[in-house]
Design an enzyme around this catalytic site. Structure first.
Site, mmCIF file in Angstrom:
data_model
loop_
_atom_site.group_PDB
_atom_site.id
_atom_site.type_symbol
_atom_site.label_atom_id
_atom_site.label_comp_id
_atom_site.label_asym_id
_atom_site.label_seq_id
_atom_site.Cartn_x
_atom_site.Cartn_y
_atom_site.Cartn_z
ATOM 1 N N LYS A 80 10.986 2.854 -4.466
ATOM 2 C CA LYS A 80 9.854 2.343 -3.692
ATOM 3 C C LYS A 80 10.029 0.853 -3.429
ATOM 4 O O LYS A 80 10.376 0.093 -4.342
ATOM 5 C CB LYS A 80 8.554 2.606 -4.462
ATOM 6 C CG LYS A 80 7.266 2.200 -3.726
ATOM 7 C CD LYS A 80 6.051 2.571 -4.550
ATOM 8 C CE LYS A 80 4.755 2.196 -3.848
ATOM 9 N NZ LYS A 80 3.557 2.617 -4.619
ATOM 10 N N SER A 149 0.209 5.284 -2.334
ATOM 11 C CA SER A 149 1.054 4.372 -1.583
ATOM 12 C C SER A 149 2.544 4.704 -1.667
ATOM 13 O O SER A 149 3.355 4.156 -0.914
ATOM 14 C CB SER A 149 0.854 2.946 -2.104
ATOM 15 O OG SER A 149 1.215 2.850 -3.485
ATOM 16 N N SER A 173 -1.520 6.514 -6.604
ATOM 17 C CA SER A 173 -0.394 6.420 -5.679
ATOM 18 C C SER A 173 0.841 7.206 -6.072
ATOM 19 O O SER A 173 1.829 7.211 -5.343
ATOM 20 C CB SER A 173 -0.003 4.953 -5.479
ATOM 21 O OG SER A 173 -1.017 4.256 -4.810
#
Length: 434
Positions: A80, A149, A173
């Site tokens: 990420k 996210s 997330s």
């Protein structure tokens, strides 16, 4: 856009040499080239093929003999884009100037590389791991969000672009996008994995998280990353406590029907399932949690925001401005609420002999469109308390999109959660075949 790449068996075959590492890595890169223009889970990277193949050759040279190979030998890893990685830019889904967010490589990335993992690339995140979405699509249906996210990480693992991906969770997330994309998502207990090297949202709330296609693979990855990991095996089925009460009123019809079907399947499989009312004042808890998130994010971004406010998207800028109005007294109230919630949950577990909490990981399946990543309300209490949480694929909605089941254990019992999760995965597997 769905391909199998379960971590545990893939890692075992790579370690023993049954799969040729260089041929496998070429296949992974070709799949990424073929699929990601539609999925948009990874950030574009000039020279990716050459970089990754050099890394694969270096791994093979370092561990030529199968008996010496580490647990994640040759495993393709998505990272990420809030985790700093040597030689790859860190932008956190933002338009801030290149290089502004750079620092030393994240500890968790280094640990995974030392265990043989190959960084395939950076995965798409919402801006600064908050609410402004990126371009990633849900591989089950590209007209729907993958969640956020950790959008790119969840979608990439679901699509089989990589076998393991790093995410993060400040509210929901990891667990929510795992459920939306039909993969296993794990948020360890707060502090169990070192978050150093991440672009923080809120240091009191941020958790490192992981995505795999299989529980066994998640257990393997967690054993590499979690501090003081203990290899435990439970002798008996866990006692399960299923969330009931006012929070379930937030579920949509698909979410409610799926949750009831999951509990029924587990009871038929021989699990003891209690119904327990929790979080009757969840609105107040959510308000405190979000206030603390805004307060701490404002302090993380103080200098960046002062110099580059115009580069922030509107939702992120609004969150920072909200945090400027939260005082330290309210922030301390929120931190006290975290400790109190964790203690209350532990006491409930002790008094009723509960091993795991069960609850929906989202209010329903992934919403249509990619402009909204879904409501994290079902994840917030467990994140607030810092308990280990896991999402397991557990059925489908009427439109074919995945549903998941969220399981949580007491703080410090990550190993037991992942051990018990293997049985839950097996019991719920029939729902995924429907």
């Amino acid at each position: 856009m769905l391909h199998p790449m379960p971590l545990a068996p893939t890692a075992a075959r790579l370690r023993c040499g049954e799969i040729d590492l260089l041929a496998f890595t070429e296949m992974v890169l070709k799949r990424l080239d073929d699929m990601d223009p539609r999925l948009q889970a990874f950030l574009p990277e000039p020279g990716r093929h050459e970089r990754v193949m050099r890394a694969a050759e270096a791994v093979l040279e370092r561990w030529p003999e199968p008996e010496t190979r580490p647990p994640l030998f040759g495993i393709p890893l998505g990272v990420k884009d809030i985790y700093r990685v040597d030689s790859l830019p860190t932008r956190a889904g933002s338009a801030l100037p290149a290089g502004l967010l750079e620092s030393a490589q994240a500890d968790c990335v280094t640990r995974l590389q030392r265990s043989g993992a190959l960084v395939l690339g950076k995965t798409v995140t919402t801006e600064f791991a908050c609410f402004e979405p990126g371009p990633t699509r849900n591989p089950h249906n590209p007209a729907h969000t993958p969640g956020g996210s950790s959008s790119g990480s969840a979608a990439a693992v679901a699509a089989g672009e990589c076998a393991l991906a790093l995410g993060s969770q400040t509210i929901g997330s990891v667990i929510r996008p795992a459920a939306f994309c039909g993969v296993v998502g794990f948020k360890p207990g707060f502090g169990r994995i070192d978050a150093e090297g991440v672009v923080y949202v809120a240091r009191s709330l941020d958790h490192v998280g992981l995505f795999t296609q299989d529980v066994a693979g998640m257990r393997l990855a967690a054993s590499v990353l979690c501090r003081n990991w203990r290899d435990v095996r439970a002798a008996m089925k866990p006692v399960l406590a299923a969330l009931t009460g006012p929070m379930l009123e937030l579920l949509d019809d698909e979410g409610r029907a799926g949750y009831e079907a999951q509990l029924e399947v587990l009871q038929r499989a021989g699990y003891a399932v209690q119904r327990v009312t929790l979080f009757e004042d969840h609105v107040s808890m959510e308000d405190l949690h979000r206030s603390l998130m805004a307060y701490e994010m404002t302090r993380e971004h103080e200098l960046w925001f002062e110099a580059h406010e115009a580069s922030y998207r509107s939702g992120t800028a609004e969150l920072i401005r909200k945090g400027q109005k939260v005082d330290s007294v309210r922030a301390e109230r929120a931190r006290a609420s975290q400790a109190r919630t964790r203690q209350d949950l532990h006491e409930r577990m002790d008094s009723a002999g509960i091993d795991l909490w069960l609850s929906p990981p989202a209010i329903g399946p992934a919403p249509a469109g990619i402009g909204y990543t879904g409501d994290p309300v079902m994840n917030l209490p467990w994140t607030h308390a810092g308990l280990p949480s896991l999402s397991i694929p557990a059925g489908r909605a009427g439109n074919g999109l995945p549903l998941g089941l969220q399981a949580c254990s007491r703080h410090g019992a990550d190993e037991l959660l992942l051990d018990h999760a293997g049985g839950l995965e097996e019991a719920l597997s029939g729902l995924n075949a429907l």
